[in-house]
Scaffold this active site. Structure first.
Site, PDB file in Angstrom:
ATOM      1  N   HIS A   1      35.118  33.920  40.123  1.00  0.00           N
ATOM      2  CA  HIS A   1      34.601  35.289  40.033  1.00  0.00           C
ATOM      3  C   HIS A   1      35.734  36.299  40.240  1.00  0.00           C
ATOM      4  CE1 HIS A   1      35.098  35.737  44.315  1.00  0.00           C
ATOM      5  NE2 HIS A   1      34.554  34.535  44.461  1.00  0.00           N
TER       6      HIS A   1
ATOM      7  N   ASP B   1      36.536  29.956  44.398  1.00  0.00           N
ATOM      8  CA  ASP B   1      37.841  29.341  44.692  1.00  0.00           C
ATOM      9  C   ASP B   1      37.660  27.886  45.131  1.00  0.00           C
ATOM     10  OD1 ASP B   1      36.670  30.035  47.118  1.00  0.00           O
ATOM     11  OD2 ASP B   1      38.511  30.798  48.027  1.00  0.00           O
TER      12      ASP B   1
END
Ligand code: NAG
Ligand code: NAG
Ligand code: NAG
Ligand code: NAG
Length: 504
Positions: free
Chosen positions: A91, A386
């Site tokens: 994102h 992540d």
């Protein structure tokens, strides 16, 4: 026939050699390009000769969308056909997930407006298009997740306008890269736009911004959004007891390294004293997450008045920030050396890689049989975190890759060479019978990280000599890696075996 083959081989060499030339041209045309040239060199420092600067590393983590970017997606020898593109993104820029007690939260507006920077020419059209999102197919619970960030004071973890712009740009880069390959032609009527995402608004919104950049004004009726409940995107294959054991070992390594870092410990204590907190309160508030947000948005680090609360008062400093970042970089280097994370990553990302390999194999079979491929096999977008992208890079053996920045992207491309043009080396290697039969083209895979071709840094193609044989990486290398070879790091030959074996 011989000369056609030779001509083909020459074109390989030309197109492969063009890549560094094009990159240099880019670097020569101004300041932003020159900076890019430098950062390109830092992507894979094998071996790492100098310590990276923690502050400039932090800025590249921000991924501020203010410079031209080079994307090597869509590059291939001439006449090759692009059959499939599978994308995983992190994102975009978000508001912190943690709050540092006693400080003022960074003032960031999460509504979207073209009068605010950074903006994008597609921003207004994107906002309007999201207003019709109810016409898409949303797997529960995605239908009730807001499709745009829209709070004048950002909520924790909310995607910012910077994050939206980052992904509009990513999508647009790939739109340009794939346009001439007609991967998604204008009349892509039997196809679906395939998006899978976790249930967080920042991943859903990032995925939509990316799709809009890739296919402006896409038809909502063709959008299918799948929900992945696990950040590992492991679907129905998440169960793997050994994976958690490897993760716990990795976390113990991380803990030992951290507590042995006296400079870090002293820095946390100083920061806590400034703010009037206990050191462990400060540590639990994960201050680096919030400080990165200040840095990325050009907001001064938090200050508190002295006296009252028992704290000394003052401001958190760039020097303190640099110490925490330096330790994070040390941790990444130590993680690579120890190899424990790699074992976790292989088990964590197998289900995603197995699905990707399966889609590529099916699209190739459909192509050979002259069948219309299914939408998700041609293109799918996984909008992730992540903690998804980092193990993906590690599982592929891309250990030198930097930690995934905001709006990072990993792209898998499947290519097919023209029919009847097996390369000279392949013809020499293949047994005569097989050679006579193989009129169809060969299949190749490319892997790109943030626009950089990293195929030959992956475990499955590192040993591949692209000058002696094919200048691209054969798909079969990837398939045997995913189905067997990648489990070698956990001394196993399959996911089942690696996941359920008793600890020795
Ligand atoms: C882009 O933004 C970053 C972070 O704010 C800044 O350090 C850098 O100088 C900017 N680059 C350009 C080309 O404006
Ligand atoms: C954002 O929220 C405001 C106030 O709740 C609302 O009036 C506006 O229509 C929303 N905008 C979008 C694009 O959703
Ligand atoms: C791997 O993919 C194949 C299809 O390509 C599927 O049949 C199999 O169940 C998958 N395995 C796991 C563990 O996900
Ligand atoms: C690897 O697995 C094999 C068979 O399961 C076992 O005999 C061997 O001892 C293992 N090696 C290591 C280094 O764990």
């Amino acid at each position: 026939m011989v000369s056609a083959v030779a001509a083909h081989f020459l074109l390989f060499l030309v197109s492969v050699n063009l890549i560094p030339i094009a990159a240099e041209l880019q670097a020569a045309d101004g300041g932003a390009g020159a900076a890019l040239g430098k950062s390109r060199k830092r992507v894979f420092p094998v071996p790492r000769t100098e310590e990276p600067n923690p502050i400039s590393e932090a800025y590249s983590y921000c991924n501020t969308p203010n410079r031209t970017e080079q994307a090597w997606e869509g590059h291939s020898p001439v006449d090759y056909k692009l059959l499939s593109v599978q994308v995983m993104i992190r994102h975009g820029d978000r508001y912190p997930l943690y709050y540092i007690p006693k400080t003022k939260r960074p003032a960031i507006d999460c509504t979207l407006s073209t009068s605010r920077k950074p903006s994008h020419p597609l921003l207004n059209a994107f906002i309007r298009h999201m207003g019709q999102g109810a016409r898409g197919h949303w797997e529960s619970p995605l239908g009730s997740v807001p499709r745009l960030p829209n709070h004048s004071a950002c909520e924790m973890g909310e995607l910012t306008q910077t994050g939206v712009v980052q992904h509009l740009r990513n999508g647009q880069l790939l739109h340009r890269a794939y346009k001439r390959h007609k991967l998604l032609p204008a009349d892509w009527s039997p196809r679906q736009v395939w998006l899978e995402t976790t249930g967080k608004s920042r991943t859903l919104q990032s995925g939509l911004a990316f799709l809009y950049g890739l296919l402006p004004d896409f038809d909502w009726a063709r959008v299918t959004a799948r929900h992945q409940w696990s950040t590992l995107f492991c679907g129905a294959a998440c169960d793997c007891p050994a994976r958690n054991r490897h993760l716990e070992e990795e976390q113990r390594r991380q803990y030992r390294l951290r507590v042995s870092d006296t400079e870090l410990e002293r820095t946390y204590a100083d920061m806590a004293r400034t703010l009037g907190l206990l050191t462990r309160q400060l540590r639990a508030a994960n201050p680096i997450d919030s400080l990165l947000c200040h840095l990325c948005h050009g907001i001064a680090f938090p200050c508190v008045p002295g006296g009252g609360g028992g704290g000394g008062g003052g401001c958190l400093t760039m020097a303190q920030f640099a110490v925490i970042r330096r330790q994070q970089l040390d941790d990444e280097a130590d993680r690579r050396r120890a190899g424990l994370y790699r074992k976790y990553a292989v088990l964590a990302m197998y289900p995603y890689l197995n699905r990707t390999a399966g889609k590529m194999e099916r699209v190739a079979k459909d192509n050979e049989a002259g069948r219309q491929p299914r939408g998700e096999e041609v293109f799918s977008l996984s909008s992730a975190h992540d903690v998804t992208v980092a193990p993906l890079l590690s599982a592929l053996g891309l250990e030198g890759a930097r930690f995934p920045r905001f709006a990072a992207r990993v792209v898998f491309e499947l290519w097919k060479s023209p029919p009847g043009t097996r390369g000279p080396a392949a013809a020499a290697v293949a047994p005569p019978k097989k050679r006579a039969k193989a009129r169809d083209g060969e299949l190749f895979i490319r892997v790109l990280y943030n626009g950089e071709d990293v195929t030959f840094h992956t475990d499955f193609c590192r040993a591949h000599d692209r000058h002696a044989r094919w200048p691209l990486c054969p798909l079969k290398n990837f398939l045997s890696f995913v189905r067997r070879d990648m489990f070698a790091v956990v001394n196993a030959t399959s996911y089942q075996e690696a996941c359920y074996r008793r600890p020795g």
